[in-house]
Design an enzyme around this catalytic site. Structure first.
Site, PDB file in Angstrom:
ATOM      1  N   HIS A  99     -60.449 -66.846  45.332  1.00 34.21           N
ATOM      2  CA  HIS A  99     -61.889 -67.030  45.531  1.00 34.21           C
ATOM      3  C   HIS A  99     -62.199 -68.514  45.641  1.00 34.21           C
ATOM      4  CE1 HIS A  99     -61.032 -66.724  41.222  1.00 34.21           C
ATOM      5  NE2 HIS A  99     -61.970 -67.650  41.039  1.00 34.21           N
ATOM      6  N   HIS A 101     -65.278 -71.200  44.897  1.00 32.93           N
ATOM      7  CA  HIS A 101     -66.570 -71.431  44.250  1.00 32.93           C
ATOM      8  C   HIS A 101     -67.418 -72.360  45.123  1.00 32.93           C
ATOM      9  CE1 HIS A 101     -65.367 -70.154  40.067  1.00 32.93           C
ATOM     10  NE2 HIS A 101     -64.161 -70.478  40.512  1.00 32.93           N
TER      11      HIS A 101
END
Ligand code: AMP
Ligand code: ZN
Length: 134
Positions: A99, A101
């Site tokens: 992922h 951010h």
């Protein structure tokens, strides 16, 4: 990965505050935000970290970081953005599904994405250059 929470979120099995979705990615609001608008870019196909990500998808993910990040910064009362991506426990990764951010920033906020600068020694420089045959 049947027991991966980000697989379930990315593929819509678990509901999330979704800002954007396409065939490859879902972008959601982080449930433990460092700042208002803190978002996560999640690939729909499981990859534990950056090393497992197909390189073409990494390119798409970074383009998305630019597009979604720009919208966040224009739409929120902020003037900066950190793009952060952690790999491995020692690097702060807590969810082992790749992922990115997106952390909107304002002067004097307390989001705290920083490090203490060290010194590049000659020994370290040579050791790292050697990995690349330089
Ligand atoms: P990292 O430490 O880089 O692995 O980041 C994991 C991030 O996922 C943290 O910022 C958490 O707040 C966030 N997070 C964990 N579980 C959820 C969830 N179910 N929905 C949204 N964000 C989550
Ligand atoms: Zn996963």
């Amino acid at each position: 990965m049947s027991d991966c929470i980000f697989c379930k979120i990315a593929n819509g099995e678990i509901p999330s505050a979704t800002l954007y979705e396409d065939d490859d990615f879902r972008v959601i609001l982080d449930l433990g935000p460092a700042s208002k608008g803190h978002s996560l870019i999640l690939p729909k196909a499981h990859a534990a970290n950056i090393f497992e990500m197909p390189r073409d998808l990494l390119g798409k993910a970074m383009a998305l970081a630019g597009d979604i990040g720009e919208k966040l910064v224009k739409g929120l009362p902020c003037d900066g953005l950190n793009v952060v991506q952690n790999n491995g426990e020692s690097a702060g990764q807590t969810v082992f599904h790749f992922h990115i951010h997106l952390i909107p920033r304002m002067k004097d906020d307390h989001a705290g994405v920083s490090w203490k600068p060290g010194t590049l020694t000659e020994e370290d420089k040579q050791a790292v250059l050697a990995i690349f045959g330089k």
